[in-house]
Write a protein that holds these residues in place. Structure first.
Motif, PDB file in Angstrom:
ATOM      1  N   GLN A 125      -1.402 -26.129  29.116  1.00  0.00           N
ATOM      2  CA  GLN A 125      -1.577 -24.720  29.456  1.00  0.00           C
ATOM      3  C   GLN A 125      -2.522 -24.478  30.635  1.00  0.00           C
ATOM      4  N   ASP A 126      -3.390 -25.434  30.927  1.00  0.00           N
ATOM      5  CA  ASP A 126      -4.416 -25.245  31.952  1.00  0.00           C
ATOM      6  C   ASP A 126      -4.353 -26.399  32.956  1.00  0.00           C
ATOM      7  N   LYS A 127      -3.620 -26.173  34.056  1.00  0.00           N
ATOM      8  CA  LYS A 127      -3.442 -27.234  35.055  1.00  0.00           C
ATOM      9  C   LYS A 127      -4.775 -27.757  35.573  1.00  0.00           C
ATOM     10  N   ARG A 128      -5.716 -26.879  35.825  1.00  0.00           N
ATOM     11  CA  ARG A 128      -7.009 -27.323  36.368  1.00  0.00           C
ATOM     12  C   ARG A 128      -7.720 -28.256  35.387  1.00  0.00           C
ATOM     13  N   PHE A 129      -7.654 -27.938  34.111  1.00  0.00           N
ATOM     14  CA  PHE A 129      -8.229 -28.806  33.086  1.00  0.00           C
ATOM     15  C   PHE A 129      -7.539 -30.175  33.110  1.00  0.00           C
ATOM     16  N   PHE A 130      -6.208 -30.156  33.205  1.00  0.00           N
ATOM     17  CA  PHE A 130      -5.422 -31.390  33.284  1.00  0.00           C
ATOM     18  C   PHE A 130      -5.843 -32.211  34.498  1.00  0.00           C
ATOM     19  N   PHE A 131      -5.951 -31.574  35.666  1.00  0.00           N
ATOM     20  CA  PHE A 131      -6.324 -32.290  36.888  1.00  0.00           C
ATOM     21  C   PHE A 131      -7.697 -32.936  36.739  1.00  0.00           C
ATOM     22  N   GLN A 132      -8.646 -32.171  36.227  1.00  0.00           N
ATOM     23  CA  GLN A 132     -10.027 -32.649  36.148  1.00  0.00           C
ATOM     24  C   GLN A 132     -10.242 -33.701  35.069  1.00  0.00           C
ATOM     25  N   ASN A 133      -9.338 -33.765  34.088  1.00  0.00           N
ATOM     26  CA  ASN A 133      -9.517 -34.710  32.991  1.00  0.00           C
ATOM     27  C   ASN A 133      -8.522 -35.860  32.980  1.00  0.00           C
ATOM     28  N   ASN A 190     -10.460 -28.916  45.570  1.00  0.00           N
ATOM     29  CA  ASN A 190     -11.336 -28.365  46.602  1.00  0.00           C
ATOM     30  C   ASN A 190     -10.830 -26.968  46.990  1.00  0.00           C
ATOM     31  N   PRO A 191     -11.538 -26.239  47.847  1.00  0.00           N
ATOM     32  CA  PRO A 191     -11.112 -24.873  48.191  1.00  0.00           C
ATOM     33  C   PRO A 191      -9.681 -24.769  48.741  1.00  0.00           C
ATOM     34  N   GLY A 192      -9.276 -25.703  49.587  1.00  0.00           N
ATOM     35  CA  GLY A 192      -7.907 -25.682  50.107  1.00  0.00           C
ATOM     36  C   GLY A 192      -6.885 -25.903  49.003  1.00  0.00           C
ATOM     37  N   GLN A 193      -7.149 -26.845  48.124  1.00  0.00           N
ATOM     38  CA  GLN A 193      -6.252 -27.111  46.998  1.00  0.00           C
ATOM     39  C   GLN A 193      -6.204 -25.906  46.061  1.00  0.00           C
ATOM     40  N   MET A 194      -7.346 -25.244  45.885  1.00  0.00           N
ATOM     41  CA  MET A 194      -7.389 -24.055  45.032  1.00  0.00           C
ATOM     42  C   MET A 194      -6.515 -22.941  45.606  1.00  0.00           C
ATOM     43  N   MET A 195      -6.464 -22.815  46.924  1.00  0.00           N
ATOM     44  CA  MET A 195      -5.590 -21.808  47.533  1.00  0.00           C
ATOM     45  C   MET A 195      -4.132 -22.067  47.167  1.00  0.00           C
ATOM     46  N   LEU A 247      -3.027 -23.751  44.477  1.00  0.00           N
ATOM     47  CA  LEU A 247      -2.886 -23.468  43.043  1.00  0.00           C
ATOM     48  C   LEU A 247      -2.845 -21.968  42.770  1.00  0.00           C
ATOM     49  N   ASP A 248      -3.724 -21.213  43.421  1.00  0.00           N
ATOM     50  CA  ASP A 248      -3.759 -19.762  43.226  1.00  0.00           C
ATOM     51  C   ASP A 248      -2.445 -19.119  43.653  1.00  0.00           C
ATOM     52  N   LYS A 249      -1.877 -19.573  44.763  1.00  0.00           N
ATOM     53  CA  LYS A 249      -0.618 -19.010  45.250  1.00  0.00           C
ATOM     54  C   LYS A 249       0.523 -19.330  44.289  1.00  0.00           C
ATOM     55  N   ILE A 250       0.547 -20.534  43.761  1.00  0.00           N
ATOM     56  CA  ILE A 250       1.576 -20.910  42.780  1.00  0.00           C
ATOM     57  C   ILE A 250       1.477 -20.010  41.556  1.00  0.00           C
ATOM     58  N   GLU A 251       0.267 -19.824  41.054  1.00  0.00           N
ATOM     59  CA  GLU A 251       0.071 -18.976  39.870  1.00  0.00           C
ATOM     60  C   GLU A 251       0.459 -17.533  40.146  1.00  0.00           C
ATOM     61  N   GLU A 252       0.151 -17.034  41.338  1.00  0.00           N
ATOM     62  CA  GLU A 252       0.526 -15.666  41.708  1.00  0.00           C
ATOM     63  C   GLU A 252       2.044 -15.498  41.704  1.00  0.00           C
ATOM     64  N   LEU A 253       2.758 -16.440  42.313  1.00  0.00           N
ATOM     65  CA  LEU A 253       4.221 -16.374  42.338  1.00  0.00           C
ATOM     66  C   LEU A 253       4.800 -16.457  40.929  1.00  0.00           C
ATOM     67  N   GLN A 254       4.224 -17.319  40.087  1.00  0.00           N
ATOM     68  CA  GLN A 254       4.705 -17.437  38.716  1.00  0.00           C
ATOM     69  C   GLN A 254       4.483 -16.137  37.936  1.00  0.00           C
ATOM     70  N   ARG A 255       3.304 -15.524  38.099  1.00  0.00           N
ATOM     71  CA  ARG A 255       3.011 -14.252  37.412  1.00  0.00           C
ATOM     72  C   ARG A 255       4.005 -13.169  37.827  1.00  0.00           C
ATOM     73  N   GLN A 256       4.419 -13.197  39.086  1.00  0.00           N
ATOM     74  CA  GLN A 256       5.358 -12.204  39.609  1.00  0.00           C
ATOM     75  C   GLN A 256       6.807 -12.528  39.251  1.00  0.00           C
ATOM     76  N   TRP A 291      -7.002 -32.913  53.863  1.00  0.00           N
ATOM     77  CA  TRP A 291      -7.732 -31.999  52.988  1.00  0.00           C
ATOM     78  C   TRP A 291      -7.226 -32.017  51.556  1.00  0.00           C
ATOM     79  N   GLY A 292      -6.192 -32.819  51.285  1.00  0.00           N
ATOM     80  CA  GLY A 292      -5.775 -33.021  49.904  1.00  0.00           C
ATOM     81  C   GLY A 292      -4.491 -32.335  49.487  1.00  0.00           C
ATOM     82  N   ALA A 293      -3.670 -31.891  50.427  1.00  0.00           N
ATOM     83  CA  ALA A 293      -2.411 -31.239  50.062  1.00  0.00           C
ATOM     84  C   ALA A 293      -1.499 -32.198  49.293  1.00  0.00           C
ATOM     85  N   SER A 294      -1.352 -33.415  49.788  1.00  0.00           N
ATOM     86  CA  SER A 294      -0.486 -34.387  49.106  1.00  0.00           C
ATOM     87  C   SER A 294      -1.007 -34.694  47.712  1.00  0.00           C
TER      88      SER A 294
END
Length: 161
Positions: free
Chosen positions: A13-21, A41-46, A48-57, A71-74
């Motif tokens: 349910q929580d991708k960020r938790f999955f990534f960090q653990n 990192n901040p770029g990766q968070m952008m 993730l945030d955009k993916i979540e926004e599209l999913q919510r919509q 910067w970690g896109a891959s």
């Protein structure tokens, strides 16, 4: 629900938790410990945030990242693909590198993440087919193909999610 089941559910349910653990990566600054957990990192968070926004919509997730290098896109995309492959049965993923060395690096990243997942995440999610590092199929029906752009057969003959 057991603590193990709670942990797996939270990872789902929580991708960020999955990534960090669960997602272990090679750090930019080498250290004595070797691998580190993925803390977006901040770029990766952008991304993730955009993916979540599209999913919510309720919109399809289609993102084109025009970026500077390193910067970690891959890395974040590979972590997202691994999360979806684990928690979305019959998910069909395709990752394309722009040249052979990039493709090899993506394959190594995938192999490293999978090899370091906890037993709780791996339980019931075995690799059914692993003909090469370019083509994986798991027992939950999910598929991951890693290809190189410009190859005659790259991304052919299937519909990807």
């Amino acid at each position: 629900m057991t603590p193990r089941e709670q942990y797996v559910k939270r990872c789902e349910q929580d991708k960020r938790f999955f990534f960090q653990n669960e997602c272990w990566i090679r750090p930019k600054q080498k250290n004595a410990k070797g691998l580190v957990q993925l803390v977006p990192n901040p770029g990766q968070m952008m991304v993730l945030d955009k993916i979540e926004e599209l999913q919510r919509q309720g919109k399809p997730v289609r993102i084109l990242v025009l970026k500077a290098r390193q910067w970690g896109a891959s890395t974040i995309v590979q972590a997202i693909v691994m999360h979806r492959s684990r928690f979305m049965p019959f998910h069909d993923s395709l990752v394309i590198g722009n040249r052979d060395q990039t493709t090899k690096n993506l394959m190594s990243m995938n192999r490293r993440m999978y090899a370091n997942f906890s037993p709780a995440i791996l339980e019931g999610w075995d690799r059914k087919i692993s003909q090469t590092d370019r083509n994986y199929e798991w027992t939950n029906g999910s598929i991951l193909q890693i290809d190189t752009a410009g190859q005659p057969e790259a991304a052919r003959s299937s519909t990807r999610d």
